[in-house]
Design a protein around this motif. Structure first.
Motif, PDB file in Angstrom:
ATOM      1  N   ALA A 598      49.469  14.161  50.787  1.00 30.34           N
ATOM      2  CA  ALA A 598      50.615  14.823  51.411  1.00 30.34           C
ATOM      3  C   ALA A 598      50.965  14.104  52.707  1.00 30.34           C
ATOM      4  O   ALA A 598      50.087  13.592  53.394  1.00 30.34           O
ATOM      5  N   PRO A 599      52.249  14.041  53.059  1.00 34.98           N
ATOM      6  CA  PRO A 599      52.633  13.388  54.316  1.00 34.98           C
ATOM      7  C   PRO A 599      52.136  14.179  55.508  1.00 34.98           C
ATOM      8  O   PRO A 599      51.610  15.291  55.368  1.00 34.98           O
ATOM      9  N   LEU A 600      52.292  13.611  56.690  1.00 31.86           N
ATOM     10  CA  LEU A 600      51.991  14.369  57.902  1.00 31.86           C
ATOM     11  C   LEU A 600      52.807  15.661  57.896  1.00 31.86           C
ATOM     12  O   LEU A 600      53.948  15.684  57.424  1.00 31.86           O
ATOM     13  N   ARG A 601      52.236  16.726  58.403  1.00 32.03           N
ATOM     14  CA  ARG A 601      52.917  18.029  58.386  1.00 32.03           C
ATOM     15  C   ARG A 601      54.031  18.013  59.429  1.00 32.03           C
ATOM     16  O   ARG A 601      53.844  18.378  60.584  1.00 32.03           O
ATOM     17  N   TYR A 602      55.218  17.589  59.009  1.00 32.56           N
ATOM     18  CA  TYR A 602      56.362  17.534  59.913  1.00 32.56           C
ATOM     19  C   TYR A 602      57.085  18.868  59.988  1.00 32.56           C
ATOM     20  O   TYR A 602      57.919  19.085  60.870  1.00 32.56           O
ATOM     21  N   TYR A 603      56.789  19.758  59.040  1.00 33.59           N
ATOM     22  CA  TYR A 603      57.393  21.089  59.013  1.00 33.59           C
ATOM     23  C   TYR A 603      56.282  22.091  58.742  1.00 33.59           C
ATOM     24  O   TYR A 603      55.423  21.854  57.885  1.00 33.59           O
ATOM     25  N   LEU A 604      56.273  23.198  59.470  1.00 30.42           N
ATOM     26  CA  LEU A 604      55.140  24.120  59.422  1.00 30.42           C
ATOM     27  C   LEU A 604      54.873  24.633  58.009  1.00 30.42           C
ATOM     28  O   LEU A 604      53.741  24.603  57.528  1.00 30.42           O
ATOM     29  N   ALA A 605      55.915  25.134  57.344  1.00 34.62           N
ATOM     30  CA  ALA A 605      55.736  25.758  56.026  1.00 34.62           C
ATOM     31  C   ALA A 605      55.746  24.683  54.940  1.00 34.62           C
ATOM     32  O   ALA A 605      56.746  24.471  54.262  1.00 34.62           O
ATOM     33  N   THR A 606      54.648  24.002  54.782  1.00 39.02           N
ATOM     34  CA  THR A 606      54.544  22.893  53.850  1.00 39.02           C
ATOM     35  C   THR A 606      53.276  23.031  53.017  1.00 39.02           C
ATOM     36  O   THR A 606      52.227  23.399  53.529  1.00 39.02           O
ATOM     37  N   VAL A 607      53.382  22.729  51.718  1.00 43.81           N
ATOM     38  CA  VAL A 607      52.192  22.679  50.873  1.00 43.81           C
ATOM     39  C   VAL A 607      51.394  21.433  51.255  1.00 43.81           C
ATOM     40  O   VAL A 607      51.930  20.336  51.319  1.00 43.81           O
ATOM     41  N   ALA A 608      50.110  21.603  51.508  1.00 42.59           N
ATOM     42  CA  ALA A 608      49.248  20.469  51.873  1.00 42.59           C
ATOM     43  C   ALA A 608      48.230  20.266  50.749  1.00 42.59           C
ATOM     44  O   ALA A 608      47.198  20.934  50.706  1.00 42.59           O
ATOM     45  N   TRP A 609      48.545  19.368  49.821  1.00 38.07           N
ATOM     46  CA  TRP A 609      47.636  19.097  48.709  1.00 38.07           C
ATOM     47  C   TRP A 609      46.470  18.233  49.182  1.00 38.07           C
ATOM     48  O   TRP A 609      46.599  17.449  50.122  1.00 38.07           O
ATOM     49  N   SER A 610      45.360  18.363  48.509  1.00 41.87           N
ATOM     50  CA  SER A 610      44.240  17.467  48.769  1.00 41.87           C
ATOM     51  C   SER A 610      44.602  16.067  48.281  1.00 41.87           C
ATOM     52  O   SER A 610      45.479  15.906  47.431  1.00 41.87           O
ATOM     53  N   PRO A 611      43.944  15.018  48.804  1.00 41.62           N
ATOM     54  CA  PRO A 611      44.259  13.654  48.354  1.00 41.62           C
ATOM     55  C   PRO A 611      44.054  13.522  46.845  1.00 41.62           C
ATOM     56  O   PRO A 611      43.054  13.972  46.300  1.00 41.62           O
ATOM     57  N   ARG A 612      45.026  12.889  46.175  1.00 39.28           N
ATOM     58  CA  ARG A 612      44.933  12.673  44.730  1.00 39.28           C
ATOM     59  C   ARG A 612      45.851  11.520  44.358  1.00 39.28           C
ATOM     60  O   ARG A 612      47.029  11.506  44.748  1.00 39.28           O
ATOM     61  N   PRO A 613      45.341  10.528  43.611  1.00 34.06           N
ATOM     62  CA  PRO A 613      46.120   9.305  43.352  1.00 34.06           C
ATOM     63  C   PRO A 613      47.307   9.495  42.423  1.00 34.06           C
ATOM     64  O   PRO A 613      48.167   8.608  42.344  1.00 34.06           O
ATOM     65  N   HIS A 614      47.385  10.628  41.733  1.00 35.81           N
ATOM     66  CA  HIS A 614      48.485  10.840  40.782  1.00 35.81           C
ATOM     67  C   HIS A 614      49.597  11.703  41.378  1.00 35.81           C
ATOM     68  O   HIS A 614      50.462  12.187  40.643  1.00 35.81           O
ATOM     69  N   TYR A 615      49.598  11.865  42.701  1.00 38.54           N
ATOM     70  CA  TYR A 615      50.546  12.772  43.368  1.00 38.54           C
ATOM     71  C   TYR A 615      51.452  12.016  44.328  1.00 38.54           C
ATOM     72  O   TYR A 615      51.015  11.113  45.048  1.00 38.54           O
ATOM     73  N   ALA A 616      52.730  12.391  44.331  1.00 38.01           N
ATOM     74  CA  ALA A 616      53.691  11.836  45.296  1.00 38.01           C
ATOM     75  C   ALA A 616      54.577  12.954  45.822  1.00 38.01           C
ATOM     76  O   ALA A 616      54.888  13.913  45.101  1.00 38.01           O
ATOM     77  N   ASN A 617      54.973  12.816  47.077  1.00 35.78           N
ATOM     78  CA  ASN A 617      55.894  13.762  47.697  1.00 35.78           C
ATOM     79  C   ASN A 617      57.153  13.012  48.113  1.00 35.78           C
ATOM     80  O   ASN A 617      57.076  11.972  48.768  1.00 35.78           O
ATOM     81  N   LEU A 618      58.308  13.523  47.714  1.00 38.95           N
ATOM     82  CA  LEU A 618      59.588  12.911  48.065  1.00 38.95           C
ATOM     83  C   LEU A 618      60.359  13.852  48.974  1.00 38.95           C
ATOM     84  O   LEU A 618      60.466  15.052  48.683  1.00 38.95           O
ATOM     85  N   LEU A 619      60.885  13.333  50.058  1.00 41.10           N
ATOM     86  CA  LEU A 619      61.790  14.065  50.940  1.00 41.10           C
ATOM     87  C   LEU A 619      63.140  13.376  50.863  1.00 41.10           C
ATOM     88  O   LEU A 619      63.261  12.197  51.219  1.00 41.10           O
ATOM     89  N   ILE A 620      64.129  14.109  50.373  1.00 41.24           N
ATOM     90  CA  ILE A 620      65.466  13.530  50.167  1.00 41.24           C
ATOM     91  C   ILE A 620      66.426  14.160  51.163  1.00 41.24           C
ATOM     92  O   ILE A 620      66.594  15.389  51.196  1.00 41.24           O
ATOM     93  N   GLU A 621      67.042  13.330  51.983  1.00 42.14           N
ATOM     94  CA  GLU A 621      68.039  13.796  52.954  1.00 42.14           C
ATOM     95  C   GLU A 621      69.423  13.493  52.422  1.00 42.14           C
ATOM     96  O   GLU A 621      69.736  12.349  52.079  1.00 42.14           O
ATOM     97  N   THR A 622      70.268  14.520  52.359  1.00 42.69           N
ATOM     98  CA  THR A 622      71.630  14.369  51.850  1.00 42.69           C
ATOM     99  C   THR A 622      72.625  14.501  52.997  1.00 42.69           C
ATOM    100  O   THR A 622      72.253  14.597  54.160  1.00 42.69           O
ATOM    101  N   ASN A 623      73.905  14.518  52.633  1.00 47.58           N
ATOM    102  CA  ASN A 623      74.945  14.577  53.667  1.00 47.58           C
ATOM    103  C   ASN A 623      74.980  15.931  54.377  1.00 47.58           C
ATOM    104  O   ASN A 623      75.221  16.005  55.576  1.00 47.58           O
TER     105      ASN A 623
END
Length: 1014
Positions: A598-623
């Motif tokens: 999981a990325p650094l906790r940039y937002y308080l209410a965030t799921v924090a998964w344990s390290p795992r090589p098959h996991y990715a987190n995407l943050l998409i910023e739109t207009n």
């Protein structure tokens, strides 16, 4: 106590403090700490231990269980969850939620000592227990440093470390962390054939490296009066020294390492985690604001510092913004100012229509002073400007003008009757002052359960109670001092006729007739109200419920999981395709991706998964946030259509922390096969429901295991030990560690790898040459009884040291958690459980249940206090009963408001309900207080007094309600505050009718009144 009389006789003193309040509030608004969310201690710590070479079962028995047993002995530990994986133990410890946040530093120290106590009980091959008690730190300002092609990762990392070092000194920056840093290694590539021909074994290389590079204290000697330290230098200072290391073979032959192997400095393969930003490799840089710090000003300082640093970066190394808490805080504060201006404008406009321009200006000025005073007192209270405190002020705006309206209306009526303006203002404030005070205290007490609730969710809301208490009490105080003082020059002193009745108008005559008609048909009125209440309660089930709503943001998140056991490089391949799809769209601004963790906790209410090589987190910023809503649906369809092997979970931003899943049925028991069977039954029930998606479980897919069955007899004949077999397998997989290399602050493992490491043919693994300590080689299959390939559970999870497995799912978009709970929970609970097995509900249900129970446990205190105040005010149980009966009836308006709006009923709607309790009781107190006044001062009967009180309070109550309802309109589209706004609008509309219509009817029934001439 004549507070108003003192104020009007000491205008200079009052005006001095009013000016002080005004400028103090402006000063406080600038100086108060500003952040997105209220500071909140996540009462959890993480304990991680590496145990290389151990299976998940060995990790669970020899590491996890020992640590858990010791940690659980702490009396303040609430629960423990653990994951045991091959070579890795991950334990999450949660403390009881009632513990004050100030005590946690000491608690974490105590847990660290407990972990240290059991370190000696772990296998010697296990690592030191790593404790992360900063698990809940929020890095609200988050950047990514990217590099174009042509730059090495080492250069990118060096620049990231340089930026981190410079940002660490920024004022109000508590901590700076990097994400995506790769572990450095030194690879020594060897050929088994070349080693065999030279008479050198891998053991010879390991021994030579260790003996050369080991740090040894050579001691001290005395030289006269001096003591001289002996430094036995000679450890590796460069890769060339490793290459030139002389290796002695079994027959005494010597050869340099570079003649046998290739030595390279590289990064761990496969990597533990990766980061990408807009299609480029990246390193995340997160900055956390210190407690009490101003994230807005800290953000400005960070940008100023980065502007200076960017001039030192080469072209191709770029800083990209990911998330800016300071910008969110600025927007929230700007929105607050807009809402304040709208509220003041609405107050003036509504009061202007009913009470005149002067009254509007007087009451509007009271609102401004109250808000400024609230901001001023928030400083010593240690409350910052954030989502919760601003919500409190918004809620309070609906009640802050009530006291000033009552005082102003009383004064105007007296002026019209011929009383001097000064006396009218004093009497208008003094007569109802204790009734208003009691009503104000009750409005504050209605929120008391939120403050007292021993719960994490309630802790986020605790500042709301304090801010409401400050603002409501100040509104009462300013109604008694500012309204009379300023009213003495704002209100017009007309030449009223002595004894003239200001209610002798056509409007008031019709209103009086209507009230008398309601009292005459009191039983019909009561029946109609009861029918409406029953209908509204029966319709409540049709309201969509969602405990915590989403927030309007231009970003959304996706967690992507490949089947357990997948390689991070396979994950990266999928991610790059998704990245290309997103970056080709015009409505996408930025795409940041974290792989493996999981990325650094940039937002308080965030799921924090344990390290795992098959996991990715995407943050998409739109207009904008509307683009985020539409793109999330488009991207969801794209991922599900093109990546059928993966599981994609999409998230909007919410106020409360997300659980691992919205609905989690957790089975506990001693046998993993039985648990797997129970979870599969639950998942089948979930899959059959069309309103459910992302069906999964806490263990994930079973993984493949290759097991060479070492034969002691065959091994002894071939002179090959089990350790030598395992080391040979290491050299064609992850690499065999034979030593360490130190460079600056890095300690790099030296890994011995087969030269064919990258393209080894594992289909012929049985032919892998195994070299013995004598230098002879035999194929793997000759020293084993078989080469087995089987499926196994890749992870073992436990809850409070008992094996558990959770069947998990989420509702489809547009469906609330309550709906799927009502559809699925009873079906899953019907699954027969063998003896020794249990089922309990985690996820949102657990969080919501705990929060509700914590709040409800404090409700008796609030109820007792409210009843006590009512009894002290009225000294009559019947009047107290009338007031209490009014409260539940507001649900009529709330239900119909939600059914009309189609919004979700959730936690913020509950806050609105609590606010309504105070508003309804205040209106009832004001009316009954006026009725009591009519009897005492004017000698009216009970019938006459209730009719006259309802008539005289109709305009003030309606005006207060109107200003509040209209003031809530701008909040209705807001996904977070919309439910609260609709609750207050619908409930207050009905509450106003209750005060003017139903309360007189109830009063007449309870006191058995008969019609009399007024």
């Amino acid at each position: 106590m004549n507070i108003a009389g003192y104020a009007i006789n000491n205008k200079q003193v009052i005006n001095f403090f009013l000016i002080l309040t005004l400028f103090g509030g402006i000063f406080a608004f600038d100086k108060l700490g500003k952040r997105e969310d209220a500071p909140f201690v996540i009462k959890e710590a993480i304990f991680m231990t590496f145990y290389p070479g151990a299976s998940q079962y060995e990790v669970e028995e020899q590491v996890t269980e020992i640590i858990e047993r010791e940690l659980q002995s702490h009396p303040l530990v609430d629960w423990i969850k653990s994951e045991s994986k091959p070579g890795f133990s991950y334990i999450k410890v949660s403390m009881y939620q009632y513990i004050p946040k100030e005590e946690f530093q000491q608690l974490w120290d105590e847990l660290r000592r407990k972990a240290l106590n059991v370190q000696s009980q772990l296998p010697k091959e296990a690592s030191t227990i790593l404790v992360n008690d900063d698990f809940g730190d929020v890095f609200g300002i988050y950047y990514a440093l990217t590099a174009d092609e042509g730059f090495t990762y080492e250069e990118l990392e060096d620049y990231a470390q340089f930026i981190k070092q410079n940002l660490a000194t920024v004022k109000d920056a508590a901590k700076v962390e990097l994400f995506g840093i790769q572990d450095r290694v030194v690879n020594v590539y060897i050929s088994e054939q070349k080693l065999s021909n030279s008479g050198i074994t891998p053991a010879n290389i390991r021994e030579a490296i260790n003996s050369q590079n080991q740090l040894v204290k050579a001691g001290n000697f005395k030289a006269g009066k001096m003591e001289v330290r002996v430094d036995a230098v000679g450890t590796f200072q460069s890769l060339e020294e490793i290459e030139n290391l002389v290796i002695t073979g079994r027959e005494g032959n010597q050869i340099r390492l570079q003649d046998l192997a290739t030595v390279e400095r590289d990064y761990k393969d496969p990597p533990g985690n990766l980061m990408r930003m807009n299609g480029k490799p990246a390193i995340g840089i997160g900055i956390a604001t210190r407690v009490g710090g101003n994230s807005v000003k800290m953000g400005e300082r960070v940008r100023t510092k980065l502007e200076a640093l960017e001039a030192l970066l080469p072209i191709g190394i770029e800083l990209n913004g990911i998330y800016f808490e300071d910008e969110v805080a600025v927007k929230a504060n700007n929105d607050f100012l807009v809402n304040l201006a709208l509220a003041v404008g609405i107050v003036i406009f509504i009061i202007l229509l009913s009470m005149g321009v002067r009254a509007g200006l007087l009451i509007g000025s009271s609102l401004i002073f109250t808000i400024m005073g609230t901001l001023l007192f928030m400083m010593p209270a240690g409350i910052e400007l954030h989502r919760t405190s601003l919500a409190a002020i918004i809620i309070a705006m609906g009640m802050l003008v009530d006291n000033a309206i009552v005082v102003t209306d009383n004064a105007q009526i007296r002026i019209k009757r011929g009383m001097k303006r000064r006396d009218a203002l004093v009497q208008g404030a003094t007569t109802p002052q204790w009734g208003l005070f009691g009503a104000t205290i009750i409005a504050v007490i209605s929120f008391l359960p939120l403050y007292l609730a021993p719960n994490n969710t309630a802790e986020i809301i605790k500042p709301l109670f304090v801010v409401l208490a400050i603002s409501l009490l100040l509104s009462w105080l300013f109604a008694l001092i500012q309204t009379p003082v300023w009213g003495d020059f704002i209100l017009k002193e007309t030449k009223g006729e002595e004894g003239k009745d200001p209610y002798d108008t056509a409007f008031y005559r019709k209103l009086t007739g209507f009230i008398e008609g309601v009292i005459k048909m009191r039983w019909i009125t009561l029946g109609a109200v009861v029918v409406l209440f029953v209908i509204s309660m029966s319709l409540f089930k049709f309201i969509e419920e969602d405990f915590f709503p989403a927030i309007n943001k231009a970003e959304f998140k996706m967690d992507y999981f490949l089947p357990q056991g997948s390689d991070i490089k396979a994950l990266e391949s999928d991610i790059k395709e998704m990245e290309d799809f997103l970056l080709s769209r015009e409505d996408v601004q930025n795409v940041s991706i974290s792989l493996g963790a999981a990325p650094l906790r940039y937002y308080l209410a965030t799921v924090a998964w344990s390290p795992r090589p098959h996991y990715a987190n995407l943050l998409i910023e739109t207009n904008d946030f509307s683009s985020a809503d539409s793109l999330m649906g488009i991207f969801k369809n794209y991922v599900e259509s093109n990546f059928p092997d993966g599981l994609s979970i999409f998230y909007k931003f919410k106020v409360s922390p997300y659980p691992d899943a919205i609905l989690e049925a957790t089975f506990q028991g001693p046998d993993e096969k039985v648990l797997r069977n129970l979870a599969n039954q639950a998942k089948e029930i979930m899959r059959a429901d069309p309103l459910v998606e992302n069906v999964r479980d806490g263990w994930g897919e079973r993984t493949l295991k290759f097991e060479p069955l070492y034969s002691q007899n065959k091994g002894r004949i071939a002179n090959v030990t089990r350790t030598e077999m395992a080391s040979a397998l290491q050299r064609v997989t992850d690499g065999q560690q034979v030593g360490t290399y130190r460079e600056k602050d890095w300690v790099m493992p030296i890994l011995l790898k087969d030269v064919n490491y990258d393209y080894y043919d594992y289909s012929n693994i049985g032919g892998l040459p195994i070299m013995s300590s004598t230098g002879e080689t035999v194929p793997l299959e000759q020293i084993t009884d078989g080469l087995d390939m089987s499926w196994e559970e890749g992870v073992i999870t436990k809850y409070n040291r008992e094996l558990c497995l959770a069947a998990q799912c989420d509702p489809v978009p547009g469906v609330g958690n309550k709906e799927i709970e009502s559809r699925l929970m009873h079906l899953i609970e019907d699954i027969p459980l063998p003896p020794g097995y249990s089922l309990w509900w985690d996820g949102i249900y657990e969080d919501q249940t705990l929060s509700s129970e914590a709040i409800m446990s404090q409700m008796p205190i609030a109820i007792i206090l409210i009843l006590s105040i009512l009894m002290l005010l009225f000294r009559d149980i019947r009047k107290t009963l009338i007031v209490i009966l009014m409260v539940p009836l507001v649900l009529i308006g709330v239900v119909f408001a939600f059914l009309t709006s189609g919004l979700f009923f959730g936690f913020f709607a509950i806050l609105g309900l609590l606010g309504l309790v105070g508003m309804v009781i205040k209106n009832a107190i004001v009316l009954l207080d006026q009725a009591e006044l009519e009897m005492k001062e004017n000698g009216k009967s009970k019938y006459q007094s209730i009719v006259l009180a309802a008539r005289s309070r109709a305009i003030p109550v309606s005006m207060a309600a109107g200003t509040t309802i209209l003031g809530m309109i701008p909040l209705v589209p807001d996904p977070m505050f919309g439910g609260m706004a609709v609750t207050i609008m619908g409930g207050l509309f009905v509450a106003t009718l209750l005060t003017i219509i139903v309360l007189p009817a109830f009063y007449a029934i309870i006191f058995g009144l008969k019609r009399e001439e007024l």
